[in-house]
Design an enzyme around this catalytic site. Structure first.
Site, PDB file in Angstrom:
ATOM      1  N   HIS A  42       0.883  -1.393  -0.007  1.00  0.00           N
ATOM      2  CA  HIS A  42       0.219  -0.021  -0.029  1.00  0.00           C
ATOM      3  C   HIS A  42       0.939   1.322   0.101  1.00  0.00           C
ATOM      4  O   HIS A  42       0.979   2.089   0.851  1.00  0.00           O
ATOM      5  CB  HIS A  42      -0.860   0.086   1.237  1.00  0.00           C
ATOM      6  N   HIS A 101     -10.859  -9.716  -6.596  1.00  0.00           N
ATOM      7  CA  HIS A 101     -10.642  -8.446  -6.104  1.00  0.00           C
ATOM      8  C   HIS A 101      -9.782  -7.766  -7.181  1.00  0.00           C
ATOM      9  O   HIS A 101      -8.810  -8.148  -7.922  1.00  0.00           O
ATOM     10  CB  HIS A 101      -9.729  -8.642  -5.072  1.00  0.00           C
ATOM     11  N   GLU A 154      -7.778  -4.953  -6.685  1.00  0.00           N
ATOM     12  CA  GLU A 154      -6.668  -4.225  -6.536  1.00  0.00           C
ATOM     13  C   GLU A 154      -5.540  -4.814  -7.149  1.00  0.00           C
ATOM     14  O   GLU A 154      -5.347  -6.071  -7.292  1.00  0.00           O
ATOM     15  CB  GLU A 154      -6.345  -4.413  -4.835  1.00  0.00           C
ATOM     16  N   ASP A 205      -2.559  -5.779  -6.545  1.00  0.00           N
ATOM     17  CA  ASP A 205      -1.488  -6.774  -6.339  1.00  0.00           C
ATOM     18  C   ASP A 205      -2.324  -8.105  -6.715  1.00  0.00           C
ATOM     19  O   ASP A 205      -1.553  -9.176  -6.808  1.00  0.00           O
ATOM     20  CB  ASP A 205      -1.261  -6.915  -4.789  1.00  0.00           C
ATOM     21  N   HIS A 228     -11.528  -6.202   1.890  1.00  0.00           N
ATOM     22  CA  HIS A 228     -11.523  -4.781   2.380  1.00  0.00           C
ATOM     23  C   HIS A 228     -11.891  -3.882   1.267  1.00  0.00           C
ATOM     24  O   HIS A 228     -11.678  -2.647   1.596  1.00  0.00           O
ATOM     25  CB  HIS A 228     -10.330  -4.596   3.211  1.00  0.00           C
ATOM     26  N   ASP A 286      -7.978 -11.599   0.023  1.00  0.00           N
ATOM     27  CA  ASP A 286      -7.090 -10.761   1.067  1.00  0.00           C
ATOM     28  C   ASP A 286      -7.657 -11.476   2.410  1.00  0.00           C
ATOM     29  O   ASP A 286      -6.818 -11.626   3.389  1.00  0.00           O
ATOM     30  CB  ASP A 286      -7.621  -9.491   0.964  1.00  0.00           C
ATOM     31  N   TYR A 331      -1.548  -8.296   9.858  1.00  0.00           N
ATOM     32  CA  TYR A 331      -2.702  -7.996   8.670  1.00  0.00           C
ATOM     33  C   TYR A 331      -4.108  -7.652   9.205  1.00  0.00           C
ATOM     34  O   TYR A 331      -4.717  -6.723   8.683  1.00  0.00           O
ATOM     35  CB  TYR A 331      -2.613  -9.322   7.833  1.00  0.00           C
ATOM     36  N   HIS A 364      -2.645 -13.780  -0.257  1.00  0.00           N
ATOM     37  CA  HIS A 364      -1.476 -13.547   0.699  1.00  0.00           C
ATOM     38  C   HIS A 364      -1.056 -14.596   1.286  1.00  0.00           C
ATOM     39  O   HIS A 364      -1.770 -15.055   2.331  1.00  0.00           O
ATOM     40  CB  HIS A 364      -1.322 -12.393   1.095  1.00  0.00           C
TER      41      HIS A 364
HETATM   42 FE1  FEO Z   1      -6.597  -5.934  -1.377  1.00  0.00          FE
HETATM   43 FE2  FEO Z   1      -4.125  -7.968  -1.360  1.00  0.00          FE
HETATM   44  O1  FEO Z   1      -5.142  -6.547  -2.092  1.00  0.00           O
END
Ligand code: FEO
Length: 395
Positions: free
Chosen positions: A23, A79, A81, A83, A147, A166, A194, A227
């Site tokens: 982030h 998701h 995002e 990543d 999230h 996530d 996390y 992750h």
């Molecule tokens: Fe919300 Fe691992 O990205």
């Protein structure tokens, strides 16, 4: 590189040992991380998520070593995002017609980030299913605000795998991929860090979502997040942890956080710690200078605590910028069920302690009456007040 997860399901992600922040620079990474993508090869070939943009080439080369990209029947984007979606633009140049299953909000976030590229989106919502052949199907579960608005989990029947994205993840590199191969202490620490730093603001939603997933009565043999480790040994342990963490979590811990100009406020901090150890020997007491210790690590300690004592000298009719910035982040994490107190030195105007108390109250802490406000340096009479503060914080 691919790692068999179960039957015809493989991990095809990237382990990133060099990653230091996430982030932007807002989340510190001490033990590497991974971006997990998965390949299902049943009657249909399905790719679940991709990896962060800088790893696109490596990810796609790895995939090409395993399959012909044209054999991918569809992609699931749990998701938007980057990543997890960062390799999509490069991948989709090779297979532009391939359907992408995702939520309506994911279409918005993917098009927002990558532009309208005419991708073949198939919008799904909770309970929707898609057949993958051999008697198995994917069931989609929206994970709104866990999230991001677009977040989603995907469940594979037959193999009973929950691809949770996530949720239940950690920024933690484990070359052997699975939870039973990981250092258990580090794993719990990174999972908690996390949760505390990314998911805690959404704890009420986490609690509701866990109930909803449980009510679906789906057997879960494996939880495969995007992750960190894949939970294959007692996978529900992380669900149970999340249920505890989402419920105004606390342990018997006092965390003392401060910054100091000429050591006066530091003296109060360390005196408070020794008084706490004397009055409450079973309580874990930790002291951090927030200008020197990583903020995400400290927040994880605050998350575990039942009380926080926060100190700053008065500077320029305010508090030190290190403490002010730290407080700003603290507020955003929306911790619950914790007491707090303020302390600090001053030379003239002396409003620092009051400012700390106001901000702590705004951050949702129950601020106790006792405070320590020392003129220039803490004197004996100031330090006597430490007993009142500790008794109110830990009583
Ligand atoms: Fe919300 Fe691992 O990205």
């Amino acid at each position: 590189m691919r790692v068999k997860v179960k039957n015809n399901v493989s991990w095809v992600g990237i382990i990133d040992w060099e990653l230091e922040t996430f982030h932007g620079d807002d989340y510190s990474i001490m033990n590497g991380s991974s971006q997990n993508a998965y390949l299902i090869q049943e009657g249909k070939t399905v790719l679940i998520d991709t990896v962060w943009t800088p790893h696109s080439d490596r990810f796609i080369d790895n995939l090409k070593a395993e399959i012909n990209l044209k054999d991918i029947d569809f992609i699931v984007a749990n998701h938007g995002e980057v990543d997890h979606s960062g390799a999509l633009p490069e991948l989709m140049t090779e297979i532009p017609e391939t359907p992408i299953y995702c939520t309506a909000n994911a279409v918005k976030s993917l098009e927002g980030q990558f532009g309208q590229r005419g991708w073949n989106f198939q919008v799904v919502k909770t309970g929707d299913t898609v057949d993958v052949g051999n008697g198995k199907e994917l069931i989609f579960v929206e994970m709104t605000m866990l999230h991001w608005p677009d977040s989603m989990a995907t469940y594979l029947t037959g193999d009973n795998i929950l691809f949770s994205n996530d949720a239940f993840g950690q920024h933690f590199a484990v070359e052997e991929i699975f939870n039973d191969k990981a250092d258990q202490c580090l794993l719990e620490k990174e999972a908690m860090k996390y949760y505390a730093n990314i998911l805690n603001p959404f704890s009420p939603l986490v609690a509701r979502k866990i109930k909803e997933i449980v009510s679906l009565n789906l057997p879960i043999d494996i939880i495969a997040p995007s992750h960190g480790v894949i939970w294959r040994e007692n996978p529900l342990q992380i669900v149970e942890k999340y249920a505890q963490w989402a419920d105004a979590y606390q342990e018997d811990q006092l965390t003392i956080v401060y910054d100091t100009m000429w050591e006066g406020t530091a003296k109060i901090a360390h005196h408070l710690a020794s008084v706490a150890r004397e009055l409450s020997p079973d309580t874990v007491v930790k002291v951090f200078n927030c200008a020197r210790t990583d903020k995400n690590e400290i927040m994880t300690e605050v998350f575990k605590s039942r009380a926080l004592a926060l100190g700053s000298p008065t500077v320029g009719n305010d508090v030190l910028s290190s403490v002010g910035g730290w407080l700003h982040f603290l507020k955003s994490l929306k911790f619950k069920n914790k007491k707090a107190a303020a302390f600090g030195c001053y030379g003239w105007s002396g409003e620092g302690v009051k400012i700390l108390q106001e901000h702590l109250a705004e951050a949702g802490f129950a601020v106790v009456e006792a405070s320590i406000r020392s003129f220039w340096n803490p004197e004996e009479e100031d330090l006597v007040q430490a007993r009142d503060m500790v008794e109110e914080l830990l009583g």
